[in-house]
Write a protein that holds these residues in place. Structure first.
Motif, PDB file in Angstrom:
ATOM      1  N   ARG A  50       0.782  -1.129   0.119  1.00  0.00           N
ATOM      2  CA  ARG A  50      -0.030  -0.104   0.070  1.00  0.00           C
ATOM      3  C   ARG A  50       0.896   1.342   0.184  1.00  0.00           C
ATOM      4  O   ARG A  50       0.568   2.308  -0.851  1.00  0.00           O
ATOM      5  CB  ARG A  50      -0.878  -0.170   1.268  1.00  0.00           C
ATOM      6  CG  ARG A  50      -1.857   1.219   1.192  1.00  0.00           C
ATOM      7  CD  ARG A  50      -1.713   2.098   2.435  1.00  0.00           C
ATOM      8  NE  ARG A  50      -2.393   3.078   2.466  1.00  0.00           N
ATOM      9  CZ  ARG A  50      -1.932   4.217   2.655  1.00  0.00           C
ATOM     10  NH1 ARG A  50      -0.668   4.419   2.848  1.00  0.00           N
ATOM     11  NH2 ARG A  50      -2.608   5.749   2.497  1.00  0.00           N
ATOM     12  N   ALA A  51       2.133   1.167   0.898  1.00  0.00           N
ATOM     13  CA  ALA A  51       2.871   2.382   0.757  1.00  0.00           C
ATOM     14  C   ALA A  51       3.461   2.729  -0.553  1.00  0.00           C
ATOM     15  O   ALA A  51       3.721   4.000  -0.864  1.00  0.00           O
ATOM     16  CB  ALA A  51       3.801   2.188   1.911  1.00  0.00           C
ATOM     17  N   LEU A  53       2.042   2.572  -3.409  1.00  0.00           N
ATOM     18  CA  LEU A  53       1.236   2.746  -4.372  1.00  0.00           C
ATOM     19  C   LEU A  53       1.271   4.273  -4.866  1.00  0.00           C
ATOM     20  O   LEU A  53       1.615   5.059  -4.069  1.00  0.00           O
ATOM     21  CB  LEU A  53      -0.430   2.510  -3.827  1.00  0.00           C
ATOM     22  CG  LEU A  53      -0.637   0.990  -3.818  1.00  0.00           C
ATOM     23  CD1 LEU A  53      -2.195   0.991  -3.291  1.00  0.00           C
ATOM     24  CD2 LEU A  53      -1.034   0.333  -5.239  1.00  0.00           C
ATOM     25  N   ALA A  55      -0.159   8.094  -5.368  1.00  0.00           N
ATOM     26  CA  ALA A  55      -0.915   8.653  -4.724  1.00  0.00           C
ATOM     27  C   ALA A  55      -2.364   8.715  -5.068  1.00  0.00           C
ATOM     28  O   ALA A  55      -3.219   8.408  -3.886  1.00  0.00           O
ATOM     29  CB  ALA A  55      -0.615  10.105  -4.711  1.00  0.00           C
ATOM     30  N   TYR A  57      -4.138   6.061  -5.899  1.00  0.00           N
ATOM     31  CA  TYR A  57      -4.603   4.806  -5.400  1.00  0.00           C
ATOM     32  C   TYR A  57      -4.603   4.912  -3.608  1.00  0.00           C
ATOM     33  O   TYR A  57      -5.714   4.280  -3.129  1.00  0.00           O
ATOM     34  CB  TYR A  57      -3.784   3.637  -5.646  1.00  0.00           C
ATOM     35  CG  TYR A  57      -3.879   3.342  -7.031  1.00  0.00           C
ATOM     36  CD1 TYR A  57      -5.064   3.077  -7.660  1.00  0.00           C
ATOM     37  CD2 TYR A  57      -2.710   3.193  -7.951  1.00  0.00           C
ATOM     38  CE1 TYR A  57      -5.130   2.747  -8.981  1.00  0.00           C
ATOM     39  CE2 TYR A  57      -2.676   2.704  -9.220  1.00  0.00           C
ATOM     40  CZ  TYR A  57      -3.932   2.749  -9.866  1.00  0.00           C
ATOM     41  OH  TYR A  57      -3.996   2.330 -11.144  1.00  0.00           O
ATOM     42  N   GLN A  58      -3.919   5.630  -2.948  1.00  0.00           N
ATOM     43  CA  GLN A  58      -3.950   5.848  -1.670  1.00  0.00           C
ATOM     44  C   GLN A  58      -5.251   6.444  -0.949  1.00  0.00           C
ATOM     45  O   GLN A  58      -5.197   6.452   0.244  1.00  0.00           O
ATOM     46  CB  GLN A  58      -2.709   6.447  -1.131  1.00  0.00           C
ATOM     47  CG  GLN A  58      -1.414   5.419  -1.527  1.00  0.00           C
ATOM     48  CD  GLN A  58       0.063   5.757  -0.897  1.00  0.00           C
ATOM     49  OE1 GLN A  58      -0.236   5.993   0.301  1.00  0.00           O
ATOM     50  NE2 GLN A  58       1.026   5.654  -1.354  1.00  0.00           N
ATOM     51  N   GLU A  59      -5.949   7.128  -2.035  1.00  0.00           N
ATOM     52  CA  GLU A  59      -7.175   7.837  -1.440  1.00  0.00           C
ATOM     53  C   GLU A  59      -8.352   7.004  -1.412  1.00  0.00           C
ATOM     54  O   GLU A  59      -9.366   7.124  -1.049  1.00  0.00           O
ATOM     55  CB  GLU A  59      -7.419   9.159  -2.445  1.00  0.00           C
ATOM     56  CG  GLU A  59      -6.430  10.042  -2.539  1.00  0.00           C
ATOM     57  CD  GLU A  59      -5.910  10.734  -0.852  1.00  0.00           C
ATOM     58  OE1 GLU A  59      -6.977  10.876  -0.516  1.00  0.00           O
ATOM     59  OE2 GLU A  59      -4.590  10.892  -0.763  1.00  0.00           O
ATOM     60  N   ASP A  62     -10.165   2.124   2.793  1.00  0.00           N
ATOM     61  CA  ASP A  62      -9.108   1.313   3.413  1.00  0.00           C
ATOM     62  C   ASP A  62      -9.568  -0.015   3.280  1.00  0.00           C
ATOM     63  O   ASP A  62      -8.714  -0.881   2.926  1.00  0.00           O
ATOM     64  CB  ASP A  62      -8.807   1.644   4.812  1.00  0.00           C
ATOM     65  CG  ASP A  62      -7.792   2.839   5.021  1.00  0.00           C
ATOM     66  OD1 ASP A  62      -7.251   3.132   4.103  1.00  0.00           O
ATOM     67  OD2 ASP A  62      -8.012   3.148   6.293  1.00  0.00           O
ATOM     68  N   LEU A  65      -9.240  -0.960  -0.392  1.00  0.00           N
ATOM     69  CA  LEU A  65      -7.792  -0.857  -0.813  1.00  0.00           C
ATOM     70  C   LEU A  65      -7.293  -2.257  -0.401  1.00  0.00           C
ATOM     71  O   LEU A  65      -6.568  -3.187  -0.966  1.00  0.00           O
ATOM     72  CB  LEU A  65      -7.183   0.064  -0.463  1.00  0.00           C
ATOM     73  CG  LEU A  65      -5.778   0.271  -0.928  1.00  0.00           C
ATOM     74  CD1 LEU A  65      -5.626   0.437  -2.417  1.00  0.00           C
ATOM     75  CD2 LEU A  65      -5.129   1.589  -0.356  1.00  0.00           C
TER      76      LEU A  65
END
Length: 283
Positions: A50-51, A53, A55, A57-59, A62, A65
């Motif tokens: 996840r870290a 990915l 930006a 996708y990080q929105e 949770d 994702l």
């Protein structure tokens, strides 16, 4: 999230990444969240995926994702297992490069953390600005015209007592003309070289001979000159921090190099173009 996305962390990501503190939980990085034919996927794998990915996708929510990342890791495990344990040469080499990069990044992070202190910043600031800021600033006005003949005629008028500001308003073609040709304060490097040299060579109140630049012909007067004041520490904190960190990293590399046995064998008949030969890493 598209299928087939590959989660490979990079050196830059590892150096820059700072994972937030997790809420209290009984899980840890080794907690198994899936098994694929006995191969374990842990919570740590999911967190790092996840870290890494982009930006956008990080929105994503949770829960969505988490499920999408876990699905991807499971798919990748199945596809990996299809190789029956065979690791192609190019994959093995890429993994070695990645390991080298990631562990180098850990050392860099340690060096950066140790080097960047308030004491180091203050010492760097004092070393650079203890004796003031020895750069001159200039306040000048100019009259800009198209030809040397026009510039010489203007210089003659000024030598005969004409008012510089009024003449600039009347004859200058530059944008500062309506303001009497005033350019305000500027330091070295802010003007084109020919203009800067003309200004530097003047005494306060002195008018230059015609000066040619890419913009035309100038007649310049130096209104005033001063020594620039030293900036506050907070104004140059970022610049000093970058220099401290760069120096610390280079010092660490130099230290390690002195104690290392480094060999670079000469390759007979091999030129630099060999770096393009991808077929060498294919099996």
């Amino acid at each position: 999230m598209p299928k087939g996305f590959t989660f490979l962390p990079s050196l830059a990501l590892t150096v820059a990444m700072a994972l937030p503190l997790a809420a209290e939980t009984q899980a840890d990085a080794d907690t198994v969240v899936a098994r694929v034919n006995g191969d374990e996927i842990t919570l740590g794998h999911v967190i790092l995926a996840r870290a890494s990915l982009p930006a956008q996708y990080q929105e994503i929510d949770d829960k969505q994702l988490y499920d999408a990342i876990l699905d991807q890791l499971i798919d990748q495990s199945l596809l990996k297992q299809a190789q029956d344990g065979v690791v192609p040469k190019h994959v093995a080499l890429a993994l070695e490069n990645e390991e080298r990069s990631l562990l180098a990044a850990e050392t860099i992070e340690d060096v950066l953390r140790a080097s960047l202190t308030e004491e180091a910043l203050q010492a760097a600031y004092d070393a650079k600005y203890a004796n003031g800021f020895d750069e001159d600033e200039y306040n000048a006005s100019h009259i800009l015209v198209e030809t040397e003949e026009e510039a010489k005629a203007i210089k003659a008028e000024l030598d005969n007592g004409a008012d510089f500001a009024e003449l600039a308003k009347e004859k200058s073609t530059g944008p500062s003309g309506p303001n009497g040709g005033e350019l305000g304060w500027f330091g070295k490097g802010m003007m084109v070289p020919e203009f800067e040299q003309a200004v530097i060579g003047l005494e306060k109140g002195q008018i230059s001979e015609p000066v040619q630049t890419q913009f035309g012909w100038h007649v310049v007067i130096l209104n005033d000159k001063r020594t620039a004041a030293a900036p506050e520490l907070d104004e140059v904190r970022g610049e000093l921090a970058q220099k401290i960190q760069q120096d610390a990293i280079q010092a660490k590399i130099d230290e390690l190099s002195k104690g290392a046995q480094i060999e670079r064998p000469a390759l007979e008949g091999v030129g630099p173009e060999v770096i393009r030969q991808l077929d060498l890493v294919q099996e």
